[in-house]
Design a protein around this motif. Structure first.
Motif, PDB file in Angstrom:
ATOM      1  N   ARG A 255      -0.782   1.481  13.547  1.00 57.16           N
ATOM      2  CA  ARG A 255      -2.192   1.114  13.695  1.00 57.16           C
ATOM      3  C   ARG A 255      -2.529   0.923  15.180  1.00 57.16           C
ATOM      4  O   ARG A 255      -3.570   1.353  15.643  1.00 57.16           O
ATOM      5  CB  ARG A 255      -2.492  -0.141  12.878  1.00 57.16           C
TER       6      ARG A 255
ATOM      7  N   CYS B 239     -10.837  -0.848   7.743  1.00 57.97           N
ATOM      8  CA  CYS B 239     -11.068   0.481   8.337  1.00 57.97           C
ATOM      9  C   CYS B 239     -10.959   0.454   9.859  1.00 57.97           C
ATOM     10  O   CYS B 239     -11.662  -0.287  10.541  1.00 57.97           O
ATOM     11  CB  CYS B 239     -12.429   1.013   7.928  1.00 57.97           C
TER      12      CYS B 239
ATOM     13  N   LYS C 118       0.820  -1.203   0.000  1.00 55.92           N
ATOM     14  CA  LYS C 118       0.000   0.000   0.000  1.00 55.92           C
ATOM     15  C   LYS C 118       0.864   1.267   0.000  1.00 55.92           C
ATOM     16  O   LYS C 118       0.368   2.371   0.046  1.00 55.92           O
ATOM     17  CB  LYS C 118      -0.898  -0.040   1.246  1.00 55.92           C
TER      18      LYS C 118
ATOM     19  N   SER D 237     -17.312  -2.960   2.581  1.00 60.42           N
ATOM     20  CA  SER D 237     -17.311  -1.484   2.641  1.00 60.42           C
ATOM     21  C   SER D 237     -16.167  -0.956   3.487  1.00 60.42           C
ATOM     22  O   SER D 237     -15.685   0.152   3.260  1.00 60.42           O
ATOM     23  CB  SER D 237     -18.632  -0.978   3.198  1.00 60.42           C
TER      24      SER D 237
ATOM     25  N   ARG E 184      -3.594  -1.252  -4.700  1.00 60.93           N
ATOM     26  CA  ARG E 184      -2.356  -1.876  -4.215  1.00 60.93           C
ATOM     27  C   ARG E 184      -1.327  -1.942  -5.341  1.00 60.93           C
ATOM     28  O   ARG E 184      -1.686  -1.976  -6.522  1.00 60.93           O
ATOM     29  CB  ARG E 184      -2.625  -3.327  -3.759  1.00 60.93           C
TER      30      ARG E 184
ATOM     31  N   HIS F 244       3.342  -0.250   9.622  1.00 62.62           N
ATOM     32  CA  HIS F 244       1.893  -0.141   9.658  1.00 62.62           C
ATOM     33  C   HIS F 244       1.311  -0.681  10.959  1.00 62.62           C
ATOM     34  O   HIS F 244       0.444  -0.074  11.566  1.00 62.62           O
ATOM     35  CB  HIS F 244       1.298  -0.885   8.449  1.00 62.62           C
TER      36      HIS F 244
ATOM     37  N   LEU G 253     -23.149   8.461   3.256  1.00 64.71           N
ATOM     38  CA  LEU G 253     -23.943   7.286   3.641  1.00 64.71           C
ATOM     39  C   LEU G 253     -25.211   7.686   4.398  1.00 64.71           C
ATOM     40  O   LEU G 253     -26.248   7.033   4.273  1.00 64.71           O
ATOM     41  CB  LEU G 253     -23.109   6.303   4.449  1.00 64.71           C
TER      42      LEU G 253
ATOM     43  N   ALA H 246     -11.854   2.756  11.764  1.00 61.41           N
ATOM     44  CA  ALA H 246     -12.941   3.522  12.397  1.00 61.41           C
ATOM     45  C   ALA H 246     -14.300   2.858  12.204  1.00 61.41           C
ATOM     46  O   ALA H 246     -15.330   3.504  12.366  1.00 61.41           O
ATOM     47  CB  ALA H 246     -12.958   4.933  11.821  1.00 61.41           C
TER      48      ALA H 246
ATOM     49  N   ILE I 264     -10.129   3.673  -2.527  1.00 57.28           N
ATOM     50  CA  ILE I 264      -8.884   3.666  -1.740  1.00 57.28           C
ATOM     51  C   ILE I 264      -8.240   2.281  -1.638  1.00 57.28           C
ATOM     52  O   ILE I 264      -7.122   2.159  -1.177  1.00 57.28           O
ATOM     53  CB  ILE I 264      -9.058   4.271  -0.327  1.00 57.28           C
TER      54      ILE I 264
ATOM     55  N   LEU J 285      -5.218  12.466   9.447  1.00 58.64           N
ATOM     56  CA  LEU J 285      -5.955  11.318   8.923  1.00 58.64           C
ATOM     57  C   LEU J 285      -7.323  11.208   9.592  1.00 58.64           C
ATOM     58  O   LEU J 285      -8.340  10.986   8.923  1.00 58.64           O
ATOM     59  CB  LEU J 285      -5.141  10.043   9.168  1.00 58.64           C
TER      60      LEU J 285
ATOM     61  N   HIS K 276      -5.556  -3.741   6.599  1.00 61.56           N
ATOM     62  CA  HIS K 276      -5.897  -2.319   6.429  1.00 61.56           C
ATOM     63  C   HIS K 276      -7.375  -2.047   6.630  1.00 61.56           C
ATOM     64  O   HIS K 276      -7.833  -0.931   6.357  1.00 61.56           O
ATOM     65  CB  HIS K 276      -5.469  -1.829   5.039  1.00 61.56           C
TER      66      HIS K 276
HETATM   67  C1  HEM Z   1     -18.387   5.554   5.920  1.00 57.77           C
HETATM   68  C2  HEM Z   1     -17.204   5.765   6.369  1.00 57.77           C
HETATM   69  C3  HEM Z   1     -15.970   4.988   6.052  1.00 57.77           C
HETATM   70  C4  HEM Z   1     -15.746   4.006   5.130  1.00 57.77           C
HETATM   71  C5  HEM Z   1     -16.755   3.402   4.149  1.00 57.77           C
HETATM   72  C6  HEM Z   1     -14.366   3.622   5.254  1.00 57.77           C
HETATM   73  C7  HEM Z   1     -13.756   2.660   4.486  1.00 57.77           C
HETATM   74  C8  HEM Z   1     -12.439   2.281   4.612  1.00 57.77           C
HETATM   75  C9  HEM Z   1     -11.797   1.275   3.814  1.00 57.77           C
HETATM   76  C10 HEM Z   1     -12.437   0.519   2.661  1.00 57.77           C
HETATM   77  C11 HEM Z   1     -10.527   1.143   4.268  1.00 57.77           C
HETATM   78  C12 HEM Z   1      -9.484   0.146   3.741  1.00 57.77           C
HETATM   79  C13 HEM Z   1      -8.468   0.771   2.845  1.00 57.77           C
HETATM   80  C14 HEM Z   1      -7.563  -0.241   2.186  1.00 57.77           C
HETATM   81  O1  HEM Z   1      -7.699  -1.455   2.349  1.00 57.77           O
HETATM   82  O2  HEM Z   1      -6.704   0.180   1.415  1.00 57.77           O
HETATM   83  C15 HEM Z   1     -10.354   2.079   5.343  1.00 57.77           C
HETATM   84  C16 HEM Z   1      -9.201   2.243   6.051  1.00 57.77           C
HETATM   85  C17 HEM Z   1      -9.049   3.220   6.983  1.00 57.77           C
HETATM   86  N1  HEM Z   1      -9.997   4.073   7.474  1.00 57.77           N
HETATM   87 FE1  HEM Z   1     -11.929   4.136   6.956  1.00 57.77          FE
HETATM   88  N2  HEM Z   1     -13.780   4.371   6.237  1.00 57.77           N
HETATM   89  C18 HEM Z   1     -14.733   5.212   6.744  1.00 57.77           C
HETATM   90  C19 HEM Z   1     -14.578   6.131   7.754  1.00 57.77           C
HETATM   91  C20 HEM Z   1     -13.432   6.351   8.407  1.00 57.77           C
HETATM   92  C21 HEM Z   1     -13.277   7.299   9.454  1.00 57.77           C
HETATM   93  C22 HEM Z   1     -14.394   8.124  10.038  1.00 57.77           C
HETATM   94  C23 HEM Z   1     -11.986   7.261   9.827  1.00 57.77           C
HETATM   95  C24 HEM Z   1     -11.270   8.028  10.870  1.00 57.77           C
HETATM   96  C25 HEM Z   1     -11.819   8.689  11.841  1.00 57.77           C
HETATM   97  C26 HEM Z   1     -11.330   6.253   9.022  1.00 57.77           C
HETATM   98  C27 HEM Z   1     -10.023   5.895   9.124  1.00 57.77           C
HETATM   99  C28 HEM Z   1      -9.437   4.883   8.404  1.00 57.77           C
HETATM  100  C29 HEM Z   1      -8.033   4.536   8.532  1.00 57.77           C
HETATM  101  C30 HEM Z   1      -7.027   5.167   9.459  1.00 57.77           C
HETATM  102  C31 HEM Z   1      -7.797   3.496   7.640  1.00 57.77           C
HETATM  103  C32 HEM Z   1      -6.471   2.793   7.383  1.00 57.77           C
HETATM  104  C33 HEM Z   1      -6.367   1.622   8.247  1.00 57.77           C
HETATM  105  C34 HEM Z   1      -5.104   0.865   7.982  1.00 57.77           C
HETATM  106  O3  HEM Z   1      -4.473   1.018   6.941  1.00 57.77           O
HETATM  107  O4  HEM Z   1      -4.733   0.086   8.853  1.00 57.77           O
HETATM  108  N3  HEM Z   1     -12.246   5.707   8.175  1.00 57.77           N
HETATM  109  N4  HEM Z   1     -11.529   2.760   5.549  1.00 57.77           N
END
Ligand code: HEM
Length: 441
Positions: A144, A389, A107, A381, A331, A140, A286, A391, A328, A274, A387
């Motif tokens: 994390r 999410c 990533k 989703s 890869r 990572h 949403l 949150a 997002i 972030l 990785h």
């Molecule tokens: C509807 C809301 C959200 C959706 C649909 C969503 C979806 C996702 C997805 C699909 C990933 C995976 C990315 C990957 O595999 O490359 C991700 C990772 C992440 N999201 Fe969310 N996200 C949402 C809201 C949030 C919010 C509110 C935050 C922070 C307050 C957040 C923080 C993160 C972080 C930090 C990662 C990276 C985690 C990692 O790499 O270990 N997300 N999110």
């Protein structure tokens, strides 16, 4: 050459010959089900677009190309706007396979041959502010862990009463205005923003400024200026919290991580950035798309109103159906690998399309139908694997709180105009979402 071998809940092997695809713009078609019924049956067929991201036939639905690719070319090579060639992975099982495999896929976007999809990547890949979204193990895992605890299921449970108060207050403000009101600017965007600001310990007087910085995202120079202003703001915020810490995420990160030297100041800024930037858009979208889907499916909404305990299933279906963040999960291939019979070479970029996987008809019966009664089934989703999410508990809690409060307190909420008057995000390079929708009650 190795076959990807990570654990994956489901995997498929069918490969069919090249195909063509139906696409047409028709404002009377409101759901993918409508588009499928009325258009695919009419055999209006065009070639699959050779440029990704694809146009959307209807702005609230994923591109219709995904359906045909899943059936006929699940691993598909396509060009980005800048001419770079990338692979699209469209089936549920293959998407899991890619997202669950940190050995073959990276990533880290700073690799010179990682194809950039948009200017947003340029901001994300700023070396000084490398984010979790742009890291591989082991760095990572360390990063994390620092944030994970703050957004754990227990922390979010503890926070729920406060979250409920914030949503209640915002709804009071909405109700105190005369309808029709723009639901997006007056409510939906404020919910996730105010909640993350509260969690981070940001003073109320700064909320409107931060919302305005986050909304600037159309032009590269404006986005870079907004980003710089945000960084300056975060630096001032850290300085203040060092002087007078409170009981919020930033203060805890300063005391538990920064002071003992586990992270440096730049890393702290990245984490805050972030959290601030990840929060708003997808949740806002949403909330709006969920309201629209429920209003479009009266019988389902009536049943939800009668039995609010089904809210968990409703939230999962909204997440599955609309996905939220769909670009997002890309890869870079680090070692040659074979997916579903297709060799992907070292150095090639791929998009594991969770929005397509969430509509995979091999996994979700009648997958293009919005159905809050479908049996529980894991969706993508929030991604999959290391990785996934961070949150997701926060997002689920927010959506639950919002829908319960709205349907308890505003049982007559409806669109003030026809669905064709909703301003959806019409840029196919961006995620599906809503810019303006007038409501009344
Ligand atoms: C509807 C809301 C959200 C959706 C649909 C969503 C979806 C996702 C997805 C699909 C990933 C995976 C990315 C990957 O595999 O490359 C991700 C990772 C992440 N999201 Fe969310 N996200 C949402 C809201 C949030 C919010 C509110 C935050 C922070 C307050 C957040 C923080 C993160 C972080 C930090 C990662 C990276 C985690 C990692 O790499 O270990 N997300 N999110």
């Amino acid at each position: 050459m190795s076959e990807s071998n990570s654990k994956c809940p489901i995997s498929f092997t069918v490969v069919s010959p090249h195909g063509t695809i139906a696409t047409a713009s028709n404002p009377e078609l409101h759901t993918r089900q409508d588009i499928n019924d009325k258009q695919l049956n009419q055999n209006e067929r065009l070639l699959i677009s050779s440029v990704f991201p694809f146009q959307r036939s209807f702005p609230s639905e994923p591109p219709i190309e995904y359906n045909r690719l899943r059936a006929e070319q699940p691993i598909y090579r396509v060009a980005l706007m800048n001419g770079d060639q990338v692979w699209l992975i469209t089936r549920f099982g293959d998407v899991c396979l890619v997202l669950g495999d940190d050995e073959h896929f990276s990533k880290v976007q700073n690799h010179s041959n990682f194809s950039k999809q948009s200017y947003q990547d340029i901001i994300d890949t700023d070396e000084e502010h490398a984010s979790l979204l742009n890291m591989d193990p082991t760095k990572h895992i360390i990063y994390r862990e620092i944030i994970e605890n703050e957004l754990s299921i227990d922390r979010i449970k503890e926070y729920e009463p406060r979250m409920k108060n914030i949503v209640d207050d915002l709804l009071n403000e909405l109700i105190n205005q005369n309808p029709p009101i723009d639901f997006v600017s007056q409510f939906a965007i404020k919910v996730p923003s105010f909640i993350i600001y509260d969690l981070l310990g940001i003073n109320k007087i700064d909320h409107e400024f931060l919302i305005s910085r986050n909304r600037i995202n159309n032009k590269l120079d404006e986005a870079q200026t907004a980003n710089k202003e945000l960084l300056d703001y975060i630096n001032r915020l850290i300085a203040n919290k060092k002087q007078t810490p409170g009981s919020d995420i930033i203060s805890r990160l300063i005391i538990e991580q920064l002071r003992p030297g586990r992270i440096n100041e730049k890393e702290l800024v990245s984490i805050i950035l972030l959290l601030l930037q990840g929060a708003n858009e997808p949740i806002k979208n949403l909330i709006c798309l969920g309201i629209i889907s429920l209003l479009q499916n009266h019988e389902q909404l009536d049943q939800l109103r009668e039995n609010l305990s089904s809210i968990d299933a409703v939230v999962e279906e909204i997440l599955r159906y609309h996905t939220g963040l769909s670009f997002i999960t890309h890869r870079l291939t680090m070692k040659d690998v074979k997916i579903n019979g297709q060799i992907i070479k070292t150095g090639e970029t791929l998009f594991a399309l969770n929005a397509s996987a969430n509509r995979d008809e091999q996994v979700f019966t009648d997958s293009d139908r919005f159905d809050i009664f479908r049996p529980p089934q894991h969706h993508l989703s929030f991604g999959y694997g290391t990785h996934q999410c961070i949150a997701m508990h926060l997002v689920r809690a927010q959506l639950k709180t919002v829908f319960i409060i709205i349907f308890q307190r505003l049982p007559n909420l409806k669109l003030a105009r026809s669905i064709d008057d909703i301003q959806f995000i019409n840029d196919h390079n961006k995620d599906i979402g809503v810019q303006k929708m007038l409501v009344t009650w």
